[in-house]
Design a protein around this motif. Structure first.
Motif, PDB file in Angstrom:
ATOM      1  N   LEU B 356       9.165   3.158   2.540  1.00 42.47           N
ATOM      2  CA  LEU B 356       9.843   4.402   2.950  1.00 42.47           C
ATOM      3  C   LEU B 356       9.878   4.516   4.473  1.00 42.47           C
ATOM      4  O   LEU B 356      10.915   4.889   5.044  1.00 42.47           O
ATOM      5  N   TYR B 357       8.759   4.190   5.137  1.00 43.55           N
ATOM      6  CA  TYR B 357       8.748   4.252   6.604  1.00 43.55           C
ATOM      7  C   TYR B 357       9.645   3.164   7.202  1.00 43.55           C
ATOM      8  O   TYR B 357      10.214   3.358   8.282  1.00 43.55           O
ATOM      9  N   THR B 358       9.785   2.034   6.513  1.00 45.32           N
ATOM     10  CA  THR B 358      10.726   0.997   6.974  1.00 45.32           C
ATOM     11  C   THR B 358      12.136   1.574   7.006  1.00 45.32           C
ATOM     12  O   THR B 358      12.878   1.403   7.969  1.00 45.32           O
ATOM     13  N   LYS B 359      12.483   2.274   5.945  1.00 49.31           N
ATOM     14  CA  LYS B 359      13.821   2.905   5.890  1.00 49.31           C
ATOM     15  C   LYS B 359      13.981   3.958   6.974  1.00 49.31           C
ATOM     16  O   LYS B 359      15.075   4.147   7.506  1.00 49.31           O
ATOM     17  N   GLU B 360      12.899   4.662   7.267  1.00 45.07           N
ATOM     18  CA  GLU B 360      12.934   5.706   8.301  1.00 45.07           C
ATOM     19  C   GLU B 360      12.820   5.115   9.690  1.00 45.07           C
ATOM     20  O   GLU B 360      12.756   5.837  10.688  1.00 45.07           O
ATOM     21  N   LYS B 361      12.741   3.778   9.786  1.00 42.39           N
ATOM     22  CA  LYS B 361      12.647   3.027  11.023  1.00 42.39           C
ATOM     23  C   LYS B 361      11.376   3.384  11.814  1.00 42.39           C
ATOM     24  O   LYS B 361      11.363   3.303  13.042  1.00 42.39           O
ATOM     25  N   ASN B 362      10.327   3.763  11.080  1.00 38.52           N
ATOM     26  CA  ASN B 362       9.038   4.019  11.720  1.00 38.52           C
ATOM     27  C   ASN B 362       8.177   2.777  11.510  1.00 38.52           C
ATOM     28  O   ASN B 362       7.407   2.668  10.555  1.00 38.52           O
ATOM     29  N   LYS B 363       8.326   1.815  12.441  1.00 44.61           N
ATOM     30  CA  LYS B 363       7.696   0.500  12.253  1.00 44.61           C
ATOM     31  C   LYS B 363       6.183   0.612  12.226  1.00 44.61           C
ATOM     32  O   LYS B 363       5.510  -0.070  11.455  1.00 44.61           O
ATOM     33  N   LYS B 364       5.656   1.482  13.072  1.00 45.83           N
ATOM     34  CA  LYS B 364       4.192   1.563  13.210  1.00 45.83           C
ATOM     35  C   LYS B 364       3.562   1.988  11.886  1.00 45.83           C
ATOM     36  O   LYS B 364       2.615   1.358  11.400  1.00 45.83           O
ATOM     37  N   LEU B 365       4.092   3.057  11.314  1.00 50.05           N
ATOM     38  CA  LEU B 365       3.517   3.557  10.055  1.00 50.05           C
ATOM     39  C   LEU B 365       3.828   2.610   8.895  1.00 50.05           C
ATOM     40  O   LEU B 365       3.012   2.442   7.988  1.00 50.05           O
ATOM     41  N   ALA B 366       5.000   1.969   8.953  1.00 49.22           N
ATOM     42  CA  ALA B 366       5.341   1.009   7.895  1.00 49.22           C
ATOM     43  C   ALA B 366       4.319  -0.119   7.873  1.00 49.22           C
ATOM     44  O   ALA B 366       3.766  -0.477   6.825  1.00 49.22           O
ATOM     45  N   LYS B 367       4.040  -0.687   9.069  1.00 45.06           N
ATOM     46  CA  LYS B 367       3.076  -1.798   9.152  1.00 45.06           C
ATOM     47  C   LYS B 367       1.688  -1.350   8.736  1.00 45.06           C
ATOM     48  O   LYS B 367       0.955  -2.066   8.051  1.00 45.06           O
ATOM     49  N   LYS B 368       1.318  -0.166   9.151  1.00 50.10           N
ATOM     50  CA  LYS B 368      -0.020   0.376   8.808  1.00 50.10           C
ATOM     51  C   LYS B 368      -0.187   0.431   7.289  1.00 50.10           C
ATOM     52  O   LYS B 368      -1.193  -0.011   6.741  1.00 50.10           O
ATOM     53  N   HIS B 369       0.824   0.964   6.606  1.00 53.12           N
ATOM     54  CA  HIS B 369       0.678   1.143   5.155  1.00 53.12           C
ATOM     55  C   HIS B 369       0.802  -0.176   4.393  1.00 53.12           C
ATOM     56  O   HIS B 369       0.092  -0.392   3.411  1.00 53.12           O
ATOM     57  N   PHE B 370       1.672  -1.069   4.881  1.00 50.31           N
ATOM     58  CA  PHE B 370       1.738  -2.388   4.233  1.00 50.31           C
ATOM     59  C   PHE B 370       0.377  -3.082   4.372  1.00 50.31           C
ATOM     60  O   PHE B 370      -0.122  -3.714   3.443  1.00 50.31           O
ATOM     61  N   GLY B 371      -0.214  -2.969   5.586  1.00 52.69           N
ATOM     62  CA  GLY B 371      -1.515  -3.578   5.830  1.00 52.69           C
ATOM     63  C   GLY B 371      -2.586  -3.009   4.901  1.00 52.69           C
ATOM     64  O   GLY B 371      -3.387  -3.754   4.330  1.00 52.69           O
ATOM     65  N   SER B 372      -2.561  -1.688   4.728  1.00 49.12           N
ATOM     66  CA  SER B 372      -3.547  -1.041   3.837  1.00 49.12           C
ATOM     67  C   SER B 372      -3.366  -1.508   2.401  1.00 49.12           C
ATOM     68  O   SER B 372      -4.331  -1.709   1.659  1.00 49.12           O
ATOM     69  N   TYR B 373      -2.101  -1.666   2.012  1.00 44.62           N
ATOM     70  CA  TYR B 373      -1.815  -2.129   0.639  1.00 44.62           C
ATOM     71  C   TYR B 373      -2.430  -3.513   0.410  1.00 44.62           C
ATOM     72  O   TYR B 373      -3.112  -3.738  -0.597  1.00 44.62           O
ATOM     73  N   LEU B 374      -2.222  -4.420   1.373  1.00 45.93           N
ATOM     74  CA  LEU B 374      -2.751  -5.778   1.182  1.00 45.93           C
ATOM     75  C   LEU B 374      -4.272  -5.821   1.274  1.00 45.93           C
ATOM     76  O   LEU B 374      -4.910  -6.646   0.623  1.00 45.93           O
ATOM     77  N   GLU B 375      -4.852  -4.909   2.056  1.00 44.53           N
ATOM     78  CA  GLU B 375      -6.331  -4.837   2.104  1.00 44.53           C
ATOM     79  C   GLU B 375      -6.886  -4.463   0.734  1.00 44.53           C
ATOM     80  O   GLU B 375      -7.916  -4.961   0.314  1.00 44.53           O
ATOM     81  N   ASN B 376      -6.197  -3.510   0.094  1.00 46.70           N
ATOM     82  CA  ASN B 376      -6.658  -3.060  -1.225  1.00 46.70           C
ATOM     83  C   ASN B 376      -6.318  -4.040  -2.339  1.00 46.70           C
ATOM     84  O   ASN B 376      -7.053  -4.160  -3.311  1.00 46.70           O
ATOM     85  N   TYR B 377      -5.202  -4.722  -2.199  1.00 41.23           N
ATOM     86  CA  TYR B 377      -4.754  -5.660  -3.240  1.00 41.23           C
ATOM     87  C   TYR B 377      -4.430  -7.017  -2.601  1.00 41.23           C
ATOM     88  O   TYR B 377      -3.266  -7.401  -2.489  1.00 41.23           O
ATOM     89  N   PRO B 378      -5.451  -7.756  -2.174  1.00 43.61           N
ATOM     90  CA  PRO B 378      -5.173  -9.023  -1.493  1.00 43.61           C
ATOM     91  C   PRO B 378      -4.429 -10.035  -2.360  1.00 43.61           C
ATOM     92  O   PRO B 378      -3.776 -10.939  -1.853  1.00 43.61           O
ATOM     93  N   GLU B 379      -4.534  -9.901  -3.685  1.00 39.92           N
ATOM     94  CA  GLU B 379      -3.832 -10.832  -4.588  1.00 39.92           C
ATOM     95  C   GLU B 379      -2.662 -10.145  -5.295  1.00 39.92           C
ATOM     96  O   GLU B 379      -2.320 -10.487  -6.416  1.00 39.92           O
ATOM     97  N   ALA B 380      -2.063  -9.178  -4.645  1.00 41.31           N
ATOM     98  CA  ALA B 380      -0.956  -8.436  -5.274  1.00 41.31           C
ATOM     99  C   ALA B 380       0.169  -9.384  -5.667  1.00 41.31           C
ATOM    100  O   ALA B 380       0.414 -10.388  -4.995  1.00 41.31           O
ATOM    101  N   GLU B 381       0.874  -9.031  -6.745  1.00 44.68           N
ATOM    102  CA  GLU B 381       1.982  -9.866  -7.232  1.00 44.68           C
ATOM    103  C   GLU B 381       3.117  -9.952  -6.207  1.00 44.68           C
ATOM    104  O   GLU B 381       3.931 -10.859  -6.262  1.00 44.68           O
TER     105      GLU B 381
END
Lengths: 191, 394
Positions: B356-381
């Motif tokens: 959603l933040y990618t669509k809103e062109k908010n790169k900082k928050l987009a990267k932050k949340h993608f990073g948090s997602y991978l921290e929580n699910y390092p083996e995500a599909e």
């Protein structure tokens, strides 16, 4: 009505009226739905059209393997034809990101099968096709008869239009046996 | 050798024993059952033939991937059946079907289906008892075989079986179902009987019978909130309802409780604890129906009955994201952000916020949340896709 049932009914009617024209898709490069692809094996194209801009191929019969091919789907159009007012098909939007394209494909398949399939997604990843980045992912579900099936999906958005191919086969034997040919086919796509 | 009995089975045993001792039996019902305990028809009869077909379906149900097999939940629902009817408890087998629509169905051989959509809509055990009691009423009066016999021809009779199969998987042509619904619908007298039996069973088991009217009220309100369609629900197709019926139930509840004065309960805690186990699965499935008005109505009710607020906000986020109407992106972001303030929020909210933040062109928050997602699910599909987007955002 389920997709398979519809295909069978239409095919049966056309066969009876001698209008059935399953067309050979040879294992050579062809232009289809606005893109080029070199199928690794030959297919038969069904006279049934599951979408306004979609066609379906098979090798051994729809229950054993089928390839949905679609393209040039514009903003506001659907991947598959609406089968019931109560289960509207989701509409494509040009700004869709991978998670939304995944939802679009899954919901289209679910609603085609009367709305209650449970589909799991696996292995979502980008795939380069020429200069275009496509999204590739796999789906897993049980059909109405309890048979486990897998789909391998490749989709991309170009010039604000949706293109793609979806291969579906039973998990047991058929899906894995066609994997090498499928990878070769998808790798040959020129968007 | 170890010997284990699940807590759920102990509950069933205890409830049946205590209630058998202290509760009035089925003979206390104003409409007496027409079948005995452990009833089986003559296999050579038409009823025997009907049972044979239904028993084949039941074997498929037991193996179906669409069945929710959580042992504790299944034992809990069975314990409510046993509380309602200790005598017929062993003759009734409840199967919980993974379908987010509202439906419950009783088959002549004692098989009962209850869909996960029921659990999303009910608020307490008394309301669950009203649904189960109503269906048990159909069983005790053998309404299904009566319906089967009234059908004029074999193809119509076969449709009853097809609808049963459809009830199993939920995968039935809605057009077929609705065109067959006139055949599958119980008559007004049968519905009235099932209502009375269900309500009396509830009351004798100590449940607040007014919750029976509450259920119908909830369903009518949800149907009225759904602006998009007519009779989509399989439950409505086979259980016609009206304000008059709701009013009758409320009147009967009042009369019953005036006659049989005792303490009546609703019992919320165990019910909500059990529903919490399938909440994420059932709500996710409901969203895939694209019935957004219904989903919103359900979530609104859940706020009032104190389900996990993090989960409720998370599903508001999903609802707005999938609905995609003007303004929904901001609503979705706000809901996910609120949900993530609590530990129990599903962490794939981070992924959705990343997109959603990618669509809103908010790169900082987009990267932050993608990073948090991978921290929580390092083996995500979808880890390869998320990493690709993180590189793009760089």
């Amino acid at each position: 009505m389920k997709l398979i049932k519809k295909i069978l009914i239409v095919s049966a009617v056309l066969l009876v009226t001698s209008c059935a024209q399953f067309k050979l898709i040879p294992a050579s490069e062809l232009k289809v739905k606005g893109f080029s692809v070199l199928p690794a094996t030959s297919w038969s194209k069904s006279p049934f059209e599951p979408g306004e801009k979609a066609e379906v191929w098979t090798i051994d019969g729809y229950s054993l393997n089928q390839m949905l091919v679609f393209g040039e789907i514009k903003e506001g159009e659907t991947l598959l034809k609406e089968t019931s007012k109560e289960l509207p098909m989701p509409k494509f939007r040009a700004e869709m990101l991978p998670n939304e394209l995944e939802d679009l494909v899954k919901t289209s398949i679910i609603n085609q099968e009367d709305g209650t399939l449970k589909i799991e997604t696996k292995n979502v990843r980008p795939q380069q096709i020429g200069e275009q980045v496509a999204f590739r992912f796999e789906l897993e579900f049980f059909d109405a008869n309890g048979l486990k099936k897998n789909s391998d999906v490749i989709v991309w958005v170009k010039d604000k239009q949706l293109f793609g191919m979806i291969f579906t086969a039973p998990t047991l034997h058929y899906y894995e046996s066609y994997k090498p040919a499928l990878n070769k086919t998808y790798n040959s796509i020129k968007a | 050798m170890s010997f284990q009995i699940s807590l759920g089975k102990i509950r069933i045993l205890l409830v049946s024993t205590l209630l058998s001792a202290f509760q009035l039996s089925a003979t206390s019902l104003s409409i007496q059952p027409v079948i005995d305990v452990n009833y089986r028809p003559d296999p050579a009869s038409d009823e025997g033939g009907f049972w044979y077909q239904v028993e084949k379906i039941e074997r498929d149900v037991q193996l179906s991937p669409y069945r929710i097999k959580d042992q504790e939940l299944n034992e809990y629902v069975q314990s409510v059946v046993c509380r309602l009817t200790p005598e017929y408890c062993a003759n009734i087998r409840v199967y919980i079907i993974d379908n987010p629509n509202f439906n419950a169905a009783m088959f002549p051989n004692g098989m009962m289906h209850i869909w996960s959509g029921v659990f999303l809509r009910l608020e307490n055990e008394a309301q669950l008892a009203s649904i189960l009691g109503h269906e048990i009423g159909h069983y005790l009066q053998t309404h299904q075989i009566q319906q089967f016999r009234e059908l004029k021809d074999a193809s119509a009779a076969a449709l009853v079986i097809d609808i049963a199969v459809g009830s199993l998987t939920g995968i039935v042509g809605l057009g077929t179902l609705l065109s067959g619904s006139a055949l599958a619908e119980f008559g007004r007298d049968q519905e009235r009987e099932a209502d009375i039996i269900g309500l009396e069973m509830m009351g004798h088991a100590g449940y607040d019978t007014h919750e029976s009217g509450q259920v119908w009220g909830l369903l009518i309100a949800e149907r009225e909130a759904d602006l998009s369609k007519e009779e989509r629900s399989i439950f409505w197709a086979t259980h016609p309802t009206s304000e008059e019926r709701l009013s009758n139930l409320n009147n009967q509840s009042t009369l019953f409780q005036e006659k049989w004065q005792k303490e009546y309960t609703r019992e919320e805690n165990e019910f909500r604890k059990q529903v919490a186990k399938i909440y994420h699965r059932a709500m996710s499935n409901h969203l895939s129906l694209q019935e957004y008005e219904q989903t919103e109505s359900i979530l609104e009710r859940h706020k009032n009955i104190n389900y996990d607020p993090a989960l409720i906000e998370y599903f508001y986020g999903e609802l707005y994201r999938l609905r995609g109407e003007p303004g929904d992106t901001q609503l979705s972001i706000s809901a996910y952000e609120t949900a993530l303030q609590q530990q129990s929020c599903p962490k794939d909210a981070h992924k959705q916020l990343g997109y959603l933040y990618t669509k809103e062109k908010n790169k900082k928050l987009a990267k932050k949340h993608f990073g948090s997602y991978l921290e929580n699910y390092p083996e995500a599909e979808d880890k390869a896709m998320i990493k690709y987007y993180m590189e793009l955002l760089n």
